[in-house]
Design an enzyme around this catalytic site. Structure first.
Site, PDB file in Angstrom:
ATOM      1  CB  SER A 198      87.585 -56.180  51.863  1.00 37.55           C
ATOM      2  OG  SER A 198      86.882 -55.252  51.096  1.00 37.55           O
ATOM      3  CG  ASP A 304      84.902 -58.778  44.630  1.00 35.41           C
ATOM      4  OD1 ASP A 304      84.002 -57.936  44.760  1.00 35.41           O
ATOM      5  OD2 ASP A 304      85.797 -58.956  45.479  1.00 35.41           O
ATOM      6  CG  HIS A 335      83.877 -58.409  48.492  1.00 30.75           C
ATOM      7  ND1 HIS A 335      85.043 -58.030  47.886  1.00 30.75           N
ATOM      8  CD2 HIS A 335      83.898 -57.831  49.725  1.00 30.75           C
ATOM      9  CE1 HIS A 335      85.732 -57.254  48.706  1.00 30.75           C
ATOM     10  NE2 HIS A 335      85.062 -57.128  49.840  1.00 30.75           N
TER      11      HIS A 335
END
Length: 651
Positions: A198, A304, A335
């Site tokens: 991320s 995601d 995610h």
């Protein structure tokens, strides 16, 4: 993965010395059996644990002195004693104290002397015994670092780049946050690999885009490639907040007290209009892909909805255009880190990747397939290249059907018009579930049942020509596989995984730092359709990606929507659908008005990358059944989790 052309395999001193010794003692056949990878021969419990503060050369908090970022290091003691140099694995993160890392939200902890006691995740536990140093960097403005978080801007990127420079003898570091005693990095050979999920992976992308020397590889997981595309897509706002909310979320208490000026710059530089301002240009790493010298091992979930797959397609294509060595894993998850959806294979592959890229072992990973793709939960296939050779964009055209609002999708130019009225309470889930029914908030177009499998691979685009009834209008375009399947339930809070209670261990431990983590398993859903790819736009951006403008009601406009990259096989017997609609509830914000839009079908089309191109589409649709399916409501996943405003969220 294609054979490398930019650098050849090299061997570390230890490997070369071992091979030379074996050559003098063993038979010729035995002497050829050189080590294929690093082994856990160094003590983790006795490893050196230290902290340094690297001078970034910036004064983000504007206190009159340059910012220093905290760098926590775990490295083998034996290599230091032997005068051998260790390569570095680095994770630069804003999350080490505010929010935690990984599925169990681990934070850094320290001993009484301020040395790292627990480093989140397993990287240090696993790799330090194998001769690597692990470095955890607190981004400027977070945890024990000076400065301010600027959400992917100069301060964020320089936080990590300065550390790479220090590891290669080009920057200064100190043994304390305010002291004058210098710290040297003579223990490393400077060869650095960055990894992270991320925001962390985003920093790896950004640092690679500077072309910094010494950064040999990056492993961005669920990472952003352009911050504009995290908050907007072609003018359409994806969230109800801007980067100033995110910086405040991760800033340390010190930073919150002295970073008002940076917060104001984030507000002023990122207006909710969706215009591409200089702030966004600074945070666009795709445009700097030509500078990337590091290899890239990219991992992303195709569902995601936090860091969306558009970030993959544009970054991957730019890297390919510039000849960057690369590898990719694409899962069915949202995610989620690969450690939590394919753990054993991930650790094995990551180990081999770093051994090859940082230690120079000729283990063959550079000659293996470029892509691993999850076709069904825990069922993986490989692809020698990605997208595969023979993939060609094919123009599909929507047309009117026998029932208004329920059209066809094929190769021939459509005719006539279709109308829909934006309903901000409806989403892609509603549209796909009612694909065979006329509903007022969408226009749907479907092929007949396929006579053979049809594979999409890469990024699509949809050109829409529409006449709005109001001065503002947002558009969504969605590709859907209509047919029964069992998929990972990406809309579940676990985004495709369930966390179990049993633990497995990956590396060595100390009393303060365990390498044991909760196991997971696939969380699945039986569905009648699967959303394959999505894209959104503000119709007011029809003339420019840089700036939007009010629309003239009754005037016709054309705009091309970028759809996210994917790799999906529509099986024989399923149908492929295109939906064009307004607000995708929860995934984009609605416009100021509630427009009715009239589609000109003769000027509306989709460009879809099929493996085998138009020929494959023709073969898959030739002889397809022509019977109209029953207009039943289809089952899918629940409404996606759309409250993400933090790239990491909870996974």
């Amino acid at each position: 993965m294609p054979k490398r052309t930019r650098f050849t395999t090299w061997r570390p001193l230890a490997t070369a010395a071992t091979a030379a010794l074996l050559a003098t003692l063993l038979t010729p056949a035995a002497a050829q059996a050189a080590p294929r990878g690093s082994e856990p021969v160094y003590s983790y419990g006795n490893a050196i644990r230290e902290a340094v503060w690297v001078d970034t050369g910036l004064d983000g908090d504007r206190d009159g002195r340059t910012d220093r970022v905290a760098v926590d290091i775990v490295r083998p003691r034996e290599t230091a004693r032997q005068g051998r140099k260790a390569p570095v694995i680095m994770d630069a993160s804003p999350y080490y104290s505010c929010c935690g890392r990984g599925n169990e939200s681990q934070k850094k902890t320290y001993d009484a002397q301020g040395r790292i006691a627990r480093m989140p995740l397993y990287y240090d536990n696993y790799f330090v015994p194998r001769g690597y140093a692990f470095v955890g960097v607190d981004l400027a403005g977070t945890n024990r670092s000076d400065g301010c978080v600027d959400v992917g801007g100069r301060s964020d990127i320089q936080s990590a780049k300065a550390v790479v420079d220090w590891l290669n003898g080009r920057a200064k570091a100190y043994t304390s946050r305010t002291g004058t005693t210098r710290a040297q990095a003579g223990w490393t050979n400077g060869r650095t690999g960055m990894i992270g999920k991320s925001w962390d992976g985003t920093i790896a992308n950004g640092v690679a885009a500077t072309g910094v020397k010494g950064l040999k590889t990056i492993v961005p997981i669920s990472a952003i490639s352009s911050w504009y595309d995290y908050y907007f897509q072609q003018g359409a706002p994806l969230y109800d907040s801007g980067p100033e909310w995110l910086s405040d979320y991760v800033n340390s208490p010190d930073a919150r007290a002295q970073c008002d000026a940076v917060q104001r710059e984030l507000v002023d530089g990122a207006p909710r209009t969706g215009d591409r301002t200089p702030l966004w240009s600074e945070r666009d790493y795709v445009k700097a892909a030509r500078k990337v010298k590091a290899s890239v091992f990219l991992v992303h979930g195709m569902q995601d909805l936090n860091v969306r797959m558009k970030h993959v397609g544009q970054w991957w294509d730019a890297l390919a255009k510039n000849g960057v060595d690369r590898k990719i894993w694409l899962s069915q998850t949202g995610h989620v880190d690969p450690f939590d959806f394919r753990r054993a294979e991930w650790v094995k592959t990551l180990h081999r990747w770093f051994d090859h890229e940082l230690m120079g072992y000729d283990n063959g990973i550079d000659r293996e397939p470029m892509a691993d793709i999850e076709r069904a939960p825990d069922q993986w296939t490989t692809s020698a290249l990605w997208p595969p050779s023979g993939t060609r964009a094919t123009t599909l055209r929507p047309d009117r059907g026998t029932t208004p609002g329920v059209g066809t999708l094929g190769l021939h130019r459509g005719h006539g018009t279709e109308n829909f009225t934006d309903d901000p309470a409806r989403s892609e889930i509603d549209w796909a579930a009612r694909i065979d029914r006329p509903t007022p908030e969408k226009a749907g177009f479907v092929t007949g049942p396929l006579t053979r499998d049809l594979r999409l691979s890469g990024s699509s685009e949809v050109t829409v020509t529409a006449t709005p009834s109001t001065p503002t209008a947002h558009l969504s375009a969605v590709l859907v596989d209509i047919g029964p399947a069992t998929i990972r339930d990406y809309a579940d809070p676990g985004e495709g995984i369930t966390t179990l209670t049993d633990r497995t261990c990956w590396g060595a431990s100390t009393t303060a730092d365990s390498p044991c983590f909760k196991e997971t398993e696939a969380k699945t859903a039986a569905v009648d359709y699967t959303v394959v790819s999505r894209g959104w736009a503000d119709l007011g951006n029809h003339a420019s990606d840089l700036k939007g403008a009010p629309l003239t009601p009754g005037k016709r406009y054309s705009i091309t929507l970028d759809l996210a990259a994917t790799d999906h096989v529509v099986p024989k017997g399923h149908r492929l659908a295109l939906v064009v609609a307004g607000t995708d509830q929860g995934l984009i914000d609605p416009p100021s008005d509630k427009p009715t839009l009239t589609l000109d079908l003769s000027r509306t089309s989709a460009r879809v990358p099929f493996v085998g191109g138009a020929t494959a589409f023709v073969r898959a649709t030739t002889g397809a059944a022509s019977a109209t399916p029953d207009a039943t409501v289809l089952d899918g996943v629940g409404e996606p989790r759309t409250t993400h405003r933090v790239p990491e969220a909870s996974r």
